[in-house]
Design an enzyme around this catalytic site. Structure first.
Site, PDB file in Angstrom:
ATOM      1  N   ARG A  40     -10.157 -11.780   2.216  1.00 48.28           N
ATOM      2  CA  ARG A  40     -11.076 -12.784   1.671  1.00 48.28           C
ATOM      3  C   ARG A  40     -10.444 -14.172   1.630  1.00 48.28           C
ATOM      4  O   ARG A  40     -11.143 -15.179   1.635  1.00 48.28           O
ATOM      5  CB  ARG A  40     -11.572 -12.337   0.291  1.00 48.28           C
ATOM      6  CG  ARG A  40     -10.502 -12.226  -0.752  1.00 48.28           C
ATOM      7  CD  ARG A  40     -10.965 -11.473  -1.978  1.00 48.28           C
ATOM      8  NE  ARG A  40     -10.995 -10.021  -1.747  1.00 48.28           N
ATOM      9  CZ  ARG A  40     -11.401  -9.139  -2.666  1.00 48.28           C
ATOM     10  NH1 ARG A  40     -11.826  -9.555  -3.856  1.00 48.28           N
ATOM     11  NH2 ARG A  40     -11.387  -7.856  -2.408  1.00 48.28           N
ATOM     12  N   LYS A  58       0.844  -1.202   0.000  1.00 48.99           N
ATOM     13  CA  LYS A  58       0.000   0.000   0.000  1.00 48.99           C
ATOM     14  C   LYS A  58       0.872   1.242   0.000  1.00 48.99           C
ATOM     15  O   LYS A  58       2.000   1.205   0.508  1.00 48.99           O
ATOM     16  CB  LYS A  58      -0.866   0.036   1.275  1.00 48.99           C
ATOM     17  CG  LYS A  58      -1.977  -0.978   1.329  1.00 48.99           C
ATOM     18  CD  LYS A  58      -2.735  -0.844   2.641  1.00 48.99           C
ATOM     19  CE  LYS A  58      -3.831  -1.897   2.770  1.00 48.99           C
ATOM     20  NZ  LYS A  58      -4.940  -1.700   1.833  1.00 48.99           N
TER      21      LYS A  58
HETATM   22  N1  BES Z   1      -8.093  -4.004   4.703  1.00 50.42           N
HETATM   23  C1  BES Z   1      -8.280  -3.558   3.360  1.00 50.42           C
HETATM   24  C2  BES Z   1      -9.615  -2.834   3.162  1.00 50.42           C
HETATM   25  C3  BES Z   1      -9.765  -1.515   3.872  1.00 50.42           C
HETATM   26  C4  BES Z   1      -9.495  -0.339   3.222  1.00 50.42           C
HETATM   27  C5  BES Z   1     -10.241  -1.484   5.170  1.00 50.42           C
HETATM   28  C6  BES Z   1      -9.652   0.867   3.881  1.00 50.42           C
HETATM   29  C7  BES Z   1     -10.391  -0.283   5.828  1.00 50.42           C
HETATM   30  C8  BES Z   1     -10.104   0.898   5.189  1.00 50.42           C
HETATM   31  C9  BES Z   1      -8.248  -4.747   2.425  1.00 50.42           C
HETATM   32  O1  BES Z   1      -7.409  -5.782   2.792  1.00 50.42           O
HETATM   33  C10 BES Z   1      -7.769  -4.249   1.113  1.00 50.42           C
HETATM   34  O2  BES Z   1      -6.629  -3.867   1.024  1.00 50.42           O
HETATM   35  N2  BES Z   1      -8.651  -4.272   0.127  1.00 50.42           N
HETATM   36  C11 BES Z   1      -8.331  -3.838  -1.180  1.00 50.42           C
HETATM   37  C12 BES Z   1      -8.803  -4.901  -2.143  1.00 50.42           C
HETATM   38  C13 BES Z   1      -8.320  -4.704  -3.544  1.00 50.42           C
HETATM   39  C14 BES Z   1      -6.825  -4.941  -3.608  1.00 50.42           C
HETATM   40  C15 BES Z   1      -9.040  -5.661  -4.438  1.00 50.42           C
HETATM   41  C16 BES Z   1      -9.075  -2.528  -1.452  1.00 50.42           C
HETATM   42  O3  BES Z   1     -10.209  -2.388  -1.021  1.00 50.42           O
HETATM   43  O4  BES Z   1      -8.478  -1.647  -2.053  1.00 50.42           O
HETATM   44 MN    MN Z   2      -5.439  -5.538   2.079  1.00 47.00          MN
END
Ligand code: BES
Ligand code: MN
Ligand code: ZN
Length: 537
Positions: free
Chosen positions: A347, A273
């Site tokens: 997931r 990230k």
């Molecule tokens: N933990 C994150 C989702 C999240 C984002 C929770 C902001 C709380 C605040 C999750 O693991 C994630 O990174 N999701 C990605 C998925 C994508 C790579 C398909 C997302 O939502 O960007």
């Molecule tokens: Mn994630």
């Protein structure tokens, strides 16, 4: 140290407390004997001030004033609870919480809360008091350390409480303390809460609540075949864990399994990230935190429902041993999964945990996860999304959220999006398109719940706030615990859990005896892929 809480009928104007809260329903200032008594001590200045501030008792209204020596308390905080009737319970709890929180500037060791005329829901009052008294200050030192801890809240009322009302007060207090288990674990930094220490918290909850506990450590997870979960955790020196708590009532009832995402820190892994916002990912275990709080609450409530809580814990880190995009892994269910983006780790953990859950042959499965940013985009910070394969179960969830006063919005499982999960090299891809990302994530999870009626909650925003709101403080809120508890209570009331054909009777009803699985045909991703293609634009 736990808060001392009691109901008393002492005169609010003479009450020996450091600060005083007053809770008032809408347009009931004249009927509120507590307010009238206090107004007399102010020689009429209190009600005229409230009038000048346009305080009518609307939900969320708050007026603070110094007592200027007219009362033993140094400060008075008057909070509106809105209208009586439908949805009154969470509004009452929110007003009590705001009153207690509003008293903090007086550094009180004791707070009195004057409740509205003829209030009898002392469970709600206690929940509000304890939830409002919560602060996470353990890492503050010197000047930043609170000068005094709040030790006591007196609930001031006009009629002597019955034994039943005192029991309700105790129950509300214990339930709110369970919510604070969730808040603590979510507020803790990721150097303190990592998979093993999260499992340790589960052990503490189990011990205190006399719940059964099973823990799978990294070796146990690998041996059992939780390969997706193991893959997510393999980039961290702090290996993955699964904890399974169970509450089995004396009188057998429905069986429901709650599953929580416990990513103790989500860097994104190899698909790392950006720095902005990465620190927020300490809350990525809030689903697991909610399940822990729920199990603590269930242990005190003792409903006639068999409740299981499963938390899948891992830390998602980039490393020489980390899993990578293009890996193909075999899930616990046997389905193979092509990894697309290592940041969609939740997931994967949930997929294996859901398979584990289905093997308990429950009447329903409910999962909770800070799963997608897409849910934040669609609903905004305060709302959580939920998805369900069963309309009757979804209605129960809607009712539960309403009773708890928490914000959940049902979202659709749009079949057309399922084709996005088709992979050329494996049974499934684990990520679909960016648009509709919360829905394709839910559709991926659906592949792992067999025919069990299921709810998936995507709770990325409401688990953590940048300002207080109702019973929620700034920081970790404990979101979802009260809703899940209401859902368990709805099951205990004997409401139908599912619109689908009920399972064959389990006979003995003892423990987790497997029941025959239901045979309800459901579309798979493969079939959905054959659905007519979407119109090109
Ligand atoms: N933990 C994150 C989702 C999240 C984002 C929770 C902001 C709380 C605040 C999750 O693991 C994630 O990174 N999701 C990605 C998925 C994508 C790579 C398909 C997302 O939502 O960007
Ligand atoms: Mn994630
Ligand atoms: Zn995550």
């Amino acid at each position: 140290m736990t808060l001392k809480l009691k109901i008393t009928t002492s005169d609010p104007a003479a009450s020996r407390v450091d600060a005083l809260g007053v809770v008032c329903f809408q347009d009931e200032l004249e009927q509120h004997s507590g307010l009238q008594t206090l107004d007399a001590a102010f020689e009429g200045a209190l009600l005229s001030h409230l009038k000048a501030m346009e305080f009518t008792g609307k939900a969320g209204q708050l007026v603070e004033l110094p007592s200027l020596g007219r009362l033993p308390a140094s400060k008075v905080v008057v909070c509106g609870a809105g209208e009586r009737g439908e949805g009154e319970k969470p509004r009452l709890a929110a007003a009590v919480a705001s009153a207690v929180r509003g008293s903090f500037s007086a550094h009180p060791a004791s707070v009195g809360v004057v409740v509205p005329e003829s209030v009898s829901d002392f469970r709600a009052v206690a929940e509000g008091a304890v939830l409002g008294a919560y602060r996470f200050t353990k890492y503050l030192t010197g000047d930043r350390k609170p000068k005094r801890a709040l030790e006591r809240v007196d609930v001031l009322t006009t009629t002597k409480p019955t034994a039943a009302q005192n029991r309700e007060l105790e129950l509300g207090k214990a339930i709110a303390e369970a919510v604070c288990v969730t808040r603590d674990v979510v507020n803790e930094p990721p150097n303190v809460i990592y998979p093993e220490s999260l499992a340790q918290r589960a052990r503490e909850v189990a011990k205190k609540g006399n719940l059964k506990l099973k823990i799978l450590d990294p070796k146990g997870l690998a041996a059992a075949g939780h390969n997706l979960h193991v893959a997510v955790g393999q980039g961290s020196v702090r290996g993955p864990y699964l904890a399974h708590l169970s509450y089995v009532p004396k009188k057998p009832g429905k069986r429901v399994v709650f599953v929580g995402k416990g990513v103790t820190f989500d860097t994104g892994g190899i698909c790392i990230k950006p720095m902005q916002g990465m620190a927020d990912m300490k809350t990525d275990m809030a689903g697991a935190g909610a399940v822990l709080g729920l199990m603590a609450a269930v242990a005190v409530l003792q409903p006639d429902v068999e409740v299981h809580g499963i938390i899948g814990a891992a830390e998602n880190m980039p490393d020489g041993n980390a899993y990578r995009p293009a890996d193909v892994l075999t899930s616990l269910s046997g389905k193979t999964v092509e990894i697309i983006n290592t940041d969609a780790e939740g997931r994967l953990i949930l997929a294996d945990a859901l398979t584990y859950a289905t093997r308990l042959k429950p009447d329903a499965i409910v999962d909770a996860a800070t799963l997608t940013g897409a849910t934040l985009v669609s609903l905004g910070q305060p709302y959580s999304a939920f998805f369900s394969t069963d309309d009757v179960l979804a209605q129960a969830m809607e009712r539960a959220a309403r009773r708890a006063g928490e914000s959940f919005w049902r979202m659709p499982l749009i079949e057309e999006l399922a084709s996005q999960l088709k992979s050329d090299v494996a049974d499934l891809k684990h990520v679909g398109d960016r648009y509709g990302g919360a829905i394709s994530a839910a559709l991926f999870l659906r592949e792992f719940v067999d025919q069990v009626p299921w709810i998936h909650c995507d709770i990325p925003g409401a688990v953590y706030g940048d300002r207080p709101a109702g019973v929620y403080p700034k920081g970790a809120t404990g979101h979802a615990v009260l809703t899940f508890l209401e859902l368990v209570e709805i099951f205990a009331e004997g409401a139908a859990v599912s619109g689908k054909t009920p399972p064959a009777p389990s006979g003995t009803g003892e423990g987790t005896t497997p029941r025959p699985a239901r045979r309800v045909p459901r579309r798979t991703t493969g079939k959905a892929a054959k659905a007519p293609a979407r119109r090109k634009r």
